[in-house]
Design a protein around this motif. Structure first.
Motif, PDB file in Angstrom:
ATOM      1  N   GLU A 124      84.328  20.369  81.517  1.00 15.14           N
ATOM      2  CA  GLU A 124      84.968  20.886  80.151  1.00 15.14           C
ATOM      3  C   GLU A 124      84.641  21.549  79.089  1.00 15.14           C
ATOM      4  O   GLU A 124      85.841  22.305  78.971  1.00 15.14           O
ATOM      5  CB  GLU A 124      85.802  19.338  79.829  1.00 15.14           C
ATOM      6  CG  GLU A 124      86.580  19.718  78.661  1.00 15.14           C
ATOM      7  CD  GLU A 124      87.935  20.071  78.958  1.00 15.14           C
ATOM      8  OE1 GLU A 124      88.065  20.863  78.153  1.00 15.14           O
ATOM      9  OE2 GLU A 124      88.474  20.010  79.877  1.00 15.14           O
ATOM     10  N   MET A 142      90.859  25.346  70.042  1.00 13.00           N
ATOM     11  CA  MET A 142      91.096  23.645  69.869  1.00 13.00           C
ATOM     12  C   MET A 142      90.909  23.370  71.217  1.00 13.00           C
ATOM     13  O   MET A 142      89.970  21.782  70.716  1.00 13.00           O
ATOM     14  CB  MET A 142      92.414  24.016  69.872  1.00 13.00           C
ATOM     15  CG  MET A 142      93.052  22.053  69.652  1.00 13.00           C
ATOM     16  SD  MET A 142      92.612  21.449  68.157  1.00 13.00           S
ATOM     17  CE  MET A 142      94.145  22.200  67.127  1.00 13.00           C
ATOM     18  N   ARG A 143      90.640  23.462  72.320  1.00 18.79           N
ATOM     19  CA  ARG A 143      90.519  22.759  73.481  1.00 18.79           C
ATOM     20  C   ARG A 143      88.764  22.856  73.393  1.00 18.79           C
ATOM     21  O   ARG A 143      88.341  21.817  73.840  1.00 18.79           O
ATOM     22  CB  ARG A 143      90.302  23.494  74.415  1.00 18.79           C
ATOM     23  CG  ARG A 143      90.162  23.111  76.208  1.00 18.79           C
ATOM     24  CD  ARG A 143      90.493  23.565  77.318  1.00 18.79           C
ATOM     25  NE  ARG A 143      90.082  22.390  78.554  1.00 18.79           N
ATOM     26  CZ  ARG A 143      90.116  23.527  79.508  1.00 18.79           C
ATOM     27  NH1 ARG A 143      91.144  24.672  79.850  1.00 18.79           N
ATOM     28  NH2 ARG A 143      89.892  23.010  80.566  1.00 18.79           N
ATOM     29  N   HIS A 193      87.647  20.348  70.246  1.00 17.41           N
ATOM     30  CA  HIS A 193      87.239  19.517  71.310  1.00 17.41           C
ATOM     31  C   HIS A 193      86.563  18.876  72.043  1.00 17.41           C
ATOM     32  O   HIS A 193      85.882  17.747  72.577  1.00 17.41           O
ATOM     33  CB  HIS A 193      88.870  18.787  72.159  1.00 17.41           C
ATOM     34  CG  HIS A 193      90.327  18.651  71.124  1.00 17.41           C
ATOM     35  ND1 HIS A 193      89.886  16.847  70.324  1.00 17.41           N
ATOM     36  CD2 HIS A 193      91.146  19.097  71.436  1.00 17.41           C
ATOM     37  CE1 HIS A 193      90.943  17.287  69.741  1.00 17.41           C
ATOM     38  NE2 HIS A 193      91.887  18.307  69.774  1.00 17.41           N
ATOM     39  N   MET A 216      83.109  18.360  71.115  1.00 22.02           N
ATOM     40  CA  MET A 216      82.993  16.968  70.857  1.00 22.02           C
ATOM     41  C   MET A 216      82.743  15.388  71.447  1.00 22.02           C
ATOM     42  O   MET A 216      82.009  14.832  71.606  1.00 22.02           O
ATOM     43  CB  MET A 216      84.030  16.219  69.959  1.00 22.02           C
ATOM     44  CG  MET A 216      84.345  15.230  68.833  1.00 22.02           C
ATOM     45  SD  MET A 216      85.590  14.854  68.478  1.00 22.02           S
ATOM     46  CE  MET A 216      85.716  16.169  67.038  1.00 22.02           C
ATOM     47  N   GLU A 217      83.238  16.136  72.758  1.00 20.83           N
ATOM     48  CA  GLU A 217      83.550  15.098  74.136  1.00 20.83           C
ATOM     49  C   GLU A 217      81.648  15.476  74.624  1.00 20.83           C
ATOM     50  O   GLU A 217      81.101  14.613  74.655  1.00 20.83           O
ATOM     51  CB  GLU A 217      84.015  15.171  74.945  1.00 20.83           C
ATOM     52  CG  GLU A 217      85.765  15.241  74.592  1.00 20.83           C
ATOM     53  CD  GLU A 217      86.949  15.255  75.929  1.00 20.83           C
ATOM     54  OE1 GLU A 217      86.315  16.304  77.334  1.00 20.83           O
ATOM     55  OE2 GLU A 217      87.589  15.438  75.588  1.00 20.83           O
TER      56      GLU A 217
END
Length: 551
Positions: free
Chosen positions: A97, A108-109, A112, A115-116
């Motif tokens: 990802e 933004m993607r 995230h 963070m994942e």
């Protein structure tokens, strides 16, 4: 939770489960047991989705993540560490990802995704993977070696590490101890005790099941029966049920009486040594579950030795190891694994050979078995010494294209040629009958060994050893391919054997039941180990901690 309601499961025409119902709750650690061919692996197929029920209803929570050991032999030049890290499917998805987010140039993607990636444990993935690899017996120097550089057994350990690396709610383990030494086995037990998901394990190692399971699921006559408790609790409960079945008890009475007579005889002469007392407790357990043992589909016995030299053998200043490799330069020295061996083996001894992986247990046994010549020193054998040797690689020595009958005919000819005092059966019918006592009946005696299961091959090796009527048994991991009932049969047979036993095994139940003294192979030498197997497990854990601290 996992729910089976009136489930029927078939493989071909054979009905493995018929209208069976059971519930397994989150967090339970379940031992799945049953005779060979009862359907344990097929039930695993239902759990992992590779098989589907033929009737009834089966359900498992859709959000559960599942992990299991891949059965294929990995072929890759990846390092051991990287191969295990790839087992973390959550981390792998997070890395993919991040790559996709970076390619999309979407801030933004990307935020995230990073963070994942952090939540997936990217920061300590290498440390987690290496802890698993080291725990399963690899050396620090091997962490960066390519997977292809390891033998088959060690590659399967990496597959196990990869499965443990994968975050899961359900962990399926099919014979996870097969390729493990006792030190790696103790580590695996400790890891599984900390595992918080639902565990279902197939194993033929009683003490492993006792240590980690709190539920036992028994496949019996196409029915699933759930027992609360570990394997020993299941055996106790099943023995009580069988005692209530008077017809079965009457049928088994002679076998039970025979077993109890032996146990009483041993208890009367057992020393106060810690190991001997541990063995008494193991035999008392056998006495308690005698109805279960007597109901086993297979049992055998070793014949009384023709003679018992005493001492069996004596080792004076022996060094055990390997000659220089064929491509070594001229004058290259041999490799010494164990040195300064000064020990005697006497008639009737029951010796368990302990030692961490790689310390030289098998090298010692091979040297006593004459497979390896001593590097130095002298081994003096008693007159009439007749060794029955079960090697770790014994199954590979069998000729895959030959049948059990052909193996026995060749053994009979070799025995006569060597002038040994084993059984010499001149007629094929005698050999056929002898094979029948080891469950090789009918057309099986003419079936190529290469088409047989590991357990059937192990039974053939045992059959060949018994036929030779040895007075010294050297057994190096004899239970690797044996199911629980055959292990019990071996335990009973070894206890009744009147010769000498030297045993290397990671099956602690067998060691406890058979051995009343231990030799410890460690740091290039041999010393007596005065404790019992519980003390030895503590010793292994302390040694592992010492090695980690030194690394």
């Amino acid at each position: 939770m996992i729910t089976l309601k009136n489930v029927t499961l078939r493989r071909g025409a054979k009905v493995l489960l018929e209208r069976s119902s059971v519930t397994l709750n989150p967090g339970e650690k379940v031992g799945l047991v049953g005779r060979n061919g009862a359907g344990k692996s097929s039930l695993f197929g239902l759990f992992n989705g590779s098989l589907h029920e033929d009737g009834g209803d089966y359900s498992i929570p859709g959000h559960w993540r599942m992990a299991q050991v891949a059965q294929d032999m990995p072929e890759t030049t990846q390092s051991a560490t990287d191969f295990v890290i790839e087992g973390d499917s959550v981390l792998l998805a997070a890395q993919q990802e991040v790559a996709a987010a970076e390619a999309s140039d979407d801030g933004m993607r990307m935020a995230h995704a990073y963070m994942e990636l952090h939540d997936a444990g990217a920061h300590d993935a290498e440390a987690r993977a290496q802890a698993l690899v080291l725990g399963l017996g690899f050396k620090v120097s091997e962490l960066s070696q390519p997977v292809n550089s390891f033998s088959g057994g060690w590659r399967m350990r990496l597959q196990l590490a990869r499965a443990l690396m994968c975050p899961s709610d359900l962990l399926l383990l099919d014979e996870p101890t097969n390729h493990l030494d006792l030190d790696a086995l103790v580590w695996l037990e400790a890891w599984l005790k900390r595992y918080t998901g639902t565990l279902i394990v197939i194993s033929h190692d009683r003490e492993f099941l006792d240590a980690i399971t709190n539920v036992t699921l028994h496949i019996d006559n196409a029915r699933l029966v759930r027992y609360g408790g570990n394997y020993s609790t299941f055996e106790d409960m099943r023995a009580e049920q069988m005692l209530l079945q008077q017809a079965a008890v009457a049928k088994q009475a002679d076998k039970i009486a025979h077993l109890k007579k032996f146990i009483d005889r041993f208890k009367a002469k057992a020393s106060k040594a810690k190991q001997a007392q541990s063995r008494v407790k193991a035999l008392e357990r056998m006495e308690k579950i005698a109805p279960v043992l007597a109901d086993a589909e297979f049992n055998f016995e070793f014949q009384e030795p023709a003679n018992l030299p005493n001492p069996m053998l004596a080792m004076v200043d022996v060094a055990a190891g390997y000659p220089p490799a064929a491509d070594a330069p001229a004058g290259a020295p041999p490799t010494v694994i164990v040195r300064n061996i000064n020990r005697s083996v006497h008639a009737g001894q029951r010796i368990g050979i302990l030692g961490a992986n790689g310390q030289g247990k098998s090298t010692l046994v091979k040297t006593i078995a004459r497979t390896l010549a001593p590097v130095s020193g002298e081994i003096t054998e008693g007159k009439g010494l007749n060794i029955g040797y079960f090697a770790q690689q014994e199954l590979d020595v069998l000729r895959p294209e030959d049948t059990p009958m052909e193996h026995m005919i060749r053994l009979a000819k070799d025995t006569i040629a060597a002038g040994k005092s084993g059984w010499v059966a001149g007629r094929e019918q005698d050999l056929r009958g002898f094979l029948g006592t080891f469950n090789f009946s009918g057309d099986m005696v003419k079936q190529p060994v290469g088409t047989m299961s590991g357990g059937e091959k192990a039974r053939l090796v045992l059959c060949m050893i018994v036929w030779q009527r040895p007075n010294l048994l050297l057994l190096d991991e004899p239970t690797n391919h044996l199911d629980l009932s055959t292990r019990e049969a071996l335990s009973v047979a070894l206890n009744e054997f009147e010769g000498t036993v030297m045993l290397v095994s990671h099956d602690r139940a067998l060691l406890r039941a058979v051995c009343d003294e231990f030799w410890l192979v460690t740091r290039g030498g041999i010393e007596p180990f005065d404790g019992d197997l519980d003390d030895y497990q503590r010793f292994l854990l302390n040694e592992a901690k010492r090695a980690r601290d030194a690394a």
